[in-house]
Scaffold this motif. Structure first.
Motif, mmCIF file in Angstrom:
data_model
loop_
_atom_site.group_PDB
_atom_site.id
_atom_site.type_symbol
_atom_site.label_atom_id
_atom_site.label_comp_id
_atom_site.label_asym_id
_atom_site.label_seq_id
_atom_site.Cartn_x
_atom_site.Cartn_y
_atom_site.Cartn_z
ATOM 1 N N THR A 21 0.851 -1.188 0.000
ATOM 2 C CA THR A 21 0.000 0.000 0.000
ATOM 3 C C THR A 21 0.884 1.233 0.000
ATOM 4 O OG1 THR A 21 -1.737 -1.163 1.207
ATOM 5 C CG2 THR A 21 -1.823 1.244 1.237
ATOM 6 N N VAL A 22 0.705 2.084 -1.001
ATOM 7 C CA VAL A 22 1.525 3.288 -1.110
ATOM 8 C C VAL A 22 0.724 4.554 -0.878
ATOM 9 C CG1 VAL A 22 3.299 2.292 -2.601
ATOM 10 C CG2 VAL A 22 1.264 3.320 -3.629
ATOM 11 N N ALA A 23 -0.596 4.444 -0.938
ATOM 12 C CA ALA A 23 -1.393 5.649 -0.771
ATOM 13 C C ALA A 23 -2.789 5.311 -0.290
ATOM 14 C CB ALA A 23 -1.473 6.410 -2.091
ATOM 15 N N GLY A 24 -3.249 6.121 0.631
ATOM 16 C CA GLY A 24 -4.647 6.092 1.018
ATOM 17 C C GLY A 24 -5.320 7.207 0.253
ATOM 18 N N LEU A 25 -6.321 6.891 -0.491
ATOM 19 C CA LEU A 25 -6.963 7.886 -1.340
ATOM 20 C C LEU A 25 -8.113 8.549 -0.599
ATOM 21 C CD1 LEU A 25 -7.030 5.847 -4.661
ATOM 22 C CD2 LEU A 25 -5.367 7.561 -3.950
ATOM 23 N N ARG A 26 -8.070 9.857 -0.509
ATOM 24 C CA ARG A 26 -9.166 10.602 0.108
ATOM 25 C C ARG A 26 -10.258 10.875 -0.907
ATOM 26 N NH1 ARG A 26 -6.276 14.931 4.147
ATOM 27 N NH2 ARG A 26 -5.651 13.389 5.679
ATOM 28 N N ALA A 27 -9.874 10.994 -2.145
ATOM 29 C CA ALA A 27 -10.832 11.177 -3.234
ATOM 30 C C ALA A 27 -10.292 10.405 -4.426
ATOM 31 C CB ALA A 27 -10.973 12.656 -3.588
ATOM 32 N N SER A 28 -11.160 9.698 -5.109
ATOM 33 C CA SER A 28 -10.675 8.903 -6.242
ATOM 34 C C SER A 28 -11.776 8.684 -7.254
ATOM 35 C CB SER A 28 -10.159 7.549 -5.749
ATOM 36 O OG SER A 28 -11.194 6.868 -5.077
ATOM 37 N N ARG A 29 -11.325 8.346 -8.451
ATOM 38 C CA ARG A 29 -12.255 8.033 -9.527
ATOM 39 C C ARG A 29 -11.582 7.014 -10.435
ATOM 40 N NH1 ARG A 29 -14.314 11.736 -14.473
ATOM 41 N NH2 ARG A 29 -15.719 10.191 -15.291
ATOM 42 N N ILE A 30 -12.297 5.941 -10.735
ATOM 43 C CA ILE A 30 -11.803 4.924 -11.654
ATOM 44 C C ILE A 30 -12.746 4.926 -12.848
ATOM 45 C CG2 ILE A 30 -11.364 2.472 -12.007
ATOM 46 C CD1 ILE A 30 -10.965 2.292 -8.961
ATOM 47 N N ALA A 31 -12.171 4.995 -14.036
ATOM 48 C CA ALA A 31 -12.979 4.969 -15.261
ATOM 49 C C ALA A 31 -12.546 3.783 -16.109
ATOM 50 C CB ALA A 31 -12.789 6.265 -16.044
ATOM 51 N N LEU A 32 -13.506 2.944 -16.468
ATOM 52 C CA LEU A 32 -13.273 1.826 -17.379
ATOM 53 C C LEU A 32 -13.945 2.190 -18.699
ATOM 54 C CD1 LEU A 32 -14.115 -1.046 -14.887
ATOM 55 C CD2 LEU A 32 -11.851 -0.186 -15.485
ATOM 56 N N ASN A 33 -13.208 2.077 -19.786
ATOM 57 C CA ASN A 33 -13.713 2.510 -21.087
ATOM 58 C C ASN A 33 -13.608 1.390 -22.108
ATOM 59 O OD1 ASN A 33 -13.944 5.453 -20.379
ATOM 60 N ND2 ASN A 33 -11.777 5.121 -19.993
ATOM 61 N N ALA A 34 -14.565 1.350 -23.030
ATOM 62 C CA ALA A 34 -14.541 0.392 -24.137
ATOM 63 C C ALA A 34 -15.024 1.117 -25.397
ATOM 64 C CB ALA A 34 -15.438 -0.804 -23.848
ATOM 65 N N GLN A 35 -14.135 1.257 -26.360
ATOM 66 C CA GLN A 35 -14.519 1.855 -27.638
ATOM 67 C C GLN A 35 -15.256 0.812 -28.461
ATOM 68 O OE1 GLN A 35 -10.887 3.261 -29.365
ATOM 69 N NE2 GLN A 35 -10.868 5.109 -28.128
ATOM 70 N N THR A 36 -16.103 1.283 -29.342
ATOM 71 C CA THR A 36 -16.878 0.380 -30.176
ATOM 72 C C THR A 36 -16.363 0.379 -31.605
ATOM 73 O OG1 THR A 36 -18.457 2.142 -30.671
ATOM 74 C CG2 THR A 36 -18.959 0.727 -28.795
ATOM 75 N N VAL A 37 -16.699 -0.690 -32.349
ATOM 76 C CA VAL A 37 -16.393 -0.776 -33.773
ATOM 77 C C VAL A 37 -17.732 -0.861 -34.503
ATOM 78 C CG1 VAL A 37 -15.297 -2.142 -35.590
ATOM 79 C CG2 VAL A 37 -14.183 -1.912 -33.348
ATOM 80 N N ASP A 38 -18.041 0.191 -35.240
ATOM 81 C CA ASP A 38 -19.312 0.296 -35.957
ATOM 82 C C ASP A 38 -19.230 -0.493 -37.268
ATOM 83 O OD1 ASP A 38 -21.593 1.084 -37.360
ATOM 84 O OD2 ASP A 38 -21.456 3.158 -36.662
ATOM 85 N N ILE A 39 -20.156 -1.443 -37.459
ATOM 86 C CA ILE A 39 -20.178 -2.249 -38.693
ATOM 87 C C ILE A 39 -21.508 -2.071 -39.434
ATOM 88 C CG2 ILE A 39 -18.491 -3.938 -37.876
ATOM 89 C CD1 ILE A 39 -20.919 -5.801 -37.252
#
Length: 135
Positions: A21-39
């Protein structure tokens, strides 16, 4: 799932063979992204958009602010930033699971008030395949 305490989210860096453990986060945000392929073509049913399943680019980013656990953690993170290295990280989401994989530290800011502790803001960008292990 019950409401979770944000203060219990931990950021861990692999130092040697152990995630520390290197940091305790007081505020955080995790973003997971997936681009699409238009067919979509002219022959698509009703001219509705069609997407190619299983294709596209996936990525994750984490932004956080808080306090470093100690001088060694501070040093390890500063070294990663200045060397622009990709390193193995874990993000522990309490009662949810652990997101693990290679990330690059893309932003690092330090701040502090004259009568308070020095804090940091950082941004991590995924740099390879991530895994998620549920609790």
């Amino acid at each position: 799932m019950p409401v979770q305490k944000g203060r219990d989210l931990l950021l861990k860096l692999r130092i040697g063979s152990v995630f520390t453990t290197v940091a305790g986060l007081r505020a955080s945000r995790i973003a997971l992204n997936a681009q699409t392929v238009d067919i979509t073509t002219r022959e698509s049913a009703g001219r509705w958009r069609e997407l190619l399943s299983g294709a596209g680019l996936r990525s994750a980013s984490l932004t956080g602010a808080g306090l470093f656990t100690d001088a060694a953690a501070d040093s390890a993170i500063r070294t990663l930033f200045f060397d622009t290295e990709v390193a193995p990280w874990q993000v522990v989401l309490p009662d949810f699971g652990t997101l693990q994989g290679p990330f690059q530290l893309t932003a690092l800011e330090f701040s502090g008030d004259h009568d308070g502790a020095m804090s940091y803001d950082l941004t991590l960008a995924s740099a390879g395949e991530l895994t998620f292990t549920a609790v």
